[in-house]
Enzyme design. Structure first.
Site, short mmCIF file in Angstrom:
data_model
loop_
_atom_site.label_atom_id
_atom_site.label_comp_id
_atom_site.label_asym_id
_atom_site.label_seq_id
_atom_site.Cartn_x
_atom_site.Cartn_y
_atom_site.Cartn_z
N ASN A 232 0.72 -1.29 0.00
CA ASN A 232 -0.01 -0.13 0.20
C ASN A 232 0.82 1.32 -0.08
OD1 ASN A 232 -1.78 2.19 0.56
ND2 ASN A 232 -2.37 1.52 2.45
N LYS B 141 0.16 4.20 -0.27
CA LYS B 141 -0.50 5.36 0.43
C LYS B 141 -0.40 6.45 -0.42
CE LYS B 141 0.41 3.31 4.90
NZ LYS B 141 -0.02 3.31 6.40
N GLU C 159 -6.76 4.39 7.92
CA GLU C 159 -6.80 6.05 7.53
C GLU C 159 -7.87 6.36 6.95
OE1 GLU C 159 -2.86 5.36 5.39
OE2 GLU C 159 -1.94 4.75 7.36
N SER D 3 3.12 -2.33 10.20
CA SER D 3 4.64 -2.61 10.25
C SER D 3 5.22 -3.90 10.13
CB SER D 3 5.03 -2.11 11.58
OG SER D 3 4.40 -0.55 11.75
N GLU E 228 -5.71 -5.22 10.39
CA GLU E 228 -4.61 -4.39 10.74
C GLU E 228 -5.11 -3.41 11.87
OE1 GLU E 228 -2.61 -3.26 6.73
OE2 GLU E 228 -4.39 -1.80 6.90
N HIS F 208 -9.69 0.97 4.71
CA HIS F 208 -8.50 1.33 5.36
C HIS F 208 -8.57 2.07 6.71
CE1 HIS F 208 -4.30 2.17 6.19
NE2 HIS F 208 -3.90 1.24 5.55
N GLY G 200 2.21 1.82 10.45
CA GLY G 200 2.92 3.14 10.46
C GLY G 200 3.43 3.54 11.78
C1 PEP Z 1 -0.95 0.06 5.78
O1 PEP Z 1 -0.87 1.23 5.23
O2 PEP Z 1 -2.01 -0.96 5.49
C2 PEP Z 1 0.08 -0.51 6.66
C3 PEP Z 1 0.02 -1.80 7.14
O3 PEP Z 1 1.25 0.41 6.82
P1 PEP Z 1 2.50 -0.02 7.58
O4 PEP Z 1 3.10 -1.28 7.10
O5 PEP Z 1 3.30 1.06 7.34
O6 PEP Z 1 2.24 -0.08 8.98
#
Ligand code: PEP
Length: 257
Positions: free
Chosen positions: A13, A15, A102, A218, A172, A100, A178
């Site tokens: 992703n 972003k 975010e 992460s 998630e 998501h 992040g």
């Molecule tokens: C994500 O954006 O879905 C995500 C898991 O980000 P990150 O791996 O940076 O935590």
């Protein structure tokens, strides 16, 4: 992972990162880092809309598939700033993310809008990654399973058993996205198995056993192997590490083991 039962999917992703020229370079570097071989896992790049054309050209001749980061539920109309499923499919997009955290956190999206977006995507022939996950406050107050059950049930409210073949769920935990804070492999397995149980209740055990459930939060080259060794963790949705070709390639290698 249990590749005998379901597809392992490693999805990046990006972003809101990468201008088209930066996207072209990153795709080239990814193609170099992830050489062509018959891979057991599916590799997807979920890129910003303006990068779709560039990345589509860039992934030609590789095993990487093209994805987007959202889709609107209406086929067209007065929805400034949104994108339709048909716009995505015509551009060669195969995968899309919905719900998501975010989008939920900053743009007011909900379980209900995730459901509607998911339905529009699947109806247009897209494979849709539905994100679910609890916040730190929810985990600490002991309501993780209630939150995940609600997000899964409402997110799949309009999805028939036949449609489920084009749905992927990404667990998630919001506190891990992040932040550099990863769920332990046992925490990831516990919730992914729980989601599979909810799906079994909603449909049947065959549907649940065939559903790809990713972990996201992460994930990186150092922790991927352990997370992916868990039986109900069928891949990863990866943010930060998907922008680093060597790192992303190592996650894919871990998924191939
Ligand atoms: C994500 O954006 O879905 C995500 C898991 O980000 P990150 O791996 O940076 O935590």
């Amino acid at each position: 992972m249990d590749p005998t039962k379901r597809k392992t999917i490693i999805a990046g992703n990006w972003k809101m990162n990468m201008t088209p020229s930066q996207a072209a370079k990153l795709t080239f570097d990814l193609k170099t880092a992830i050489p062509l071989k018959r891979r057991a896992c599916e590799i997807v790049l979920c890129v910003p809309y303006v990068d779709i054309e560039m990345v589509k050209t860039g992934v030609t001749g590789s095993e990487m598939k093209l994805g987007a980061q959202n889709v609107h539920f209406a086929p067209k109309g007065a929805y400034t700033g949104e994108i339709s499923a048909e716009m995505l499919t015509e551009c060669g997009v195969e995968y899309v993310i919905v719900g998501h955290s975010e989008r939920r956190q900053y743009f007011g999206e909900t379980d209900e809008t995730a459901d509607k977006r998911l339905l529009a995507g699947v109806n247009a022939g897209l494979k849709v990654i539905l994100c679910v996950g609890e916040t730190l406050a929810e985990r600490e107050s002991g309501v993780t399973t209630q939150v995940i059950a609600r997000q899964t049930r409402v997110g799949l409210a309009d999805v028939s058993r036949e449609m489920l073949g084009n749905v992927i769920i990404a667990y998630e935990p919001v506190w891990a996205i992040g932040t550099g804070k990863t769920a332990t492999a046992d925490q990831a397995e516990e919730v992914c198995a729980f989601i599979r149980g909810v799906v079994a209740e909603l449909y049947d055990s065959g549907a649940a056993e065939g559903l790809t459930i990713q972990y996201g939060g992460s994930m990186n080259a150092g922790n991927a192997a352990e997370l992916l060794s868990k039986k109900d963790v069928d891949g990863g949705l990866i943010g930060g590490a998907s922008l680093k070709p060597e790192e992303f390639a190592k996650i894919i290698e871990a998924a191939e083991r």
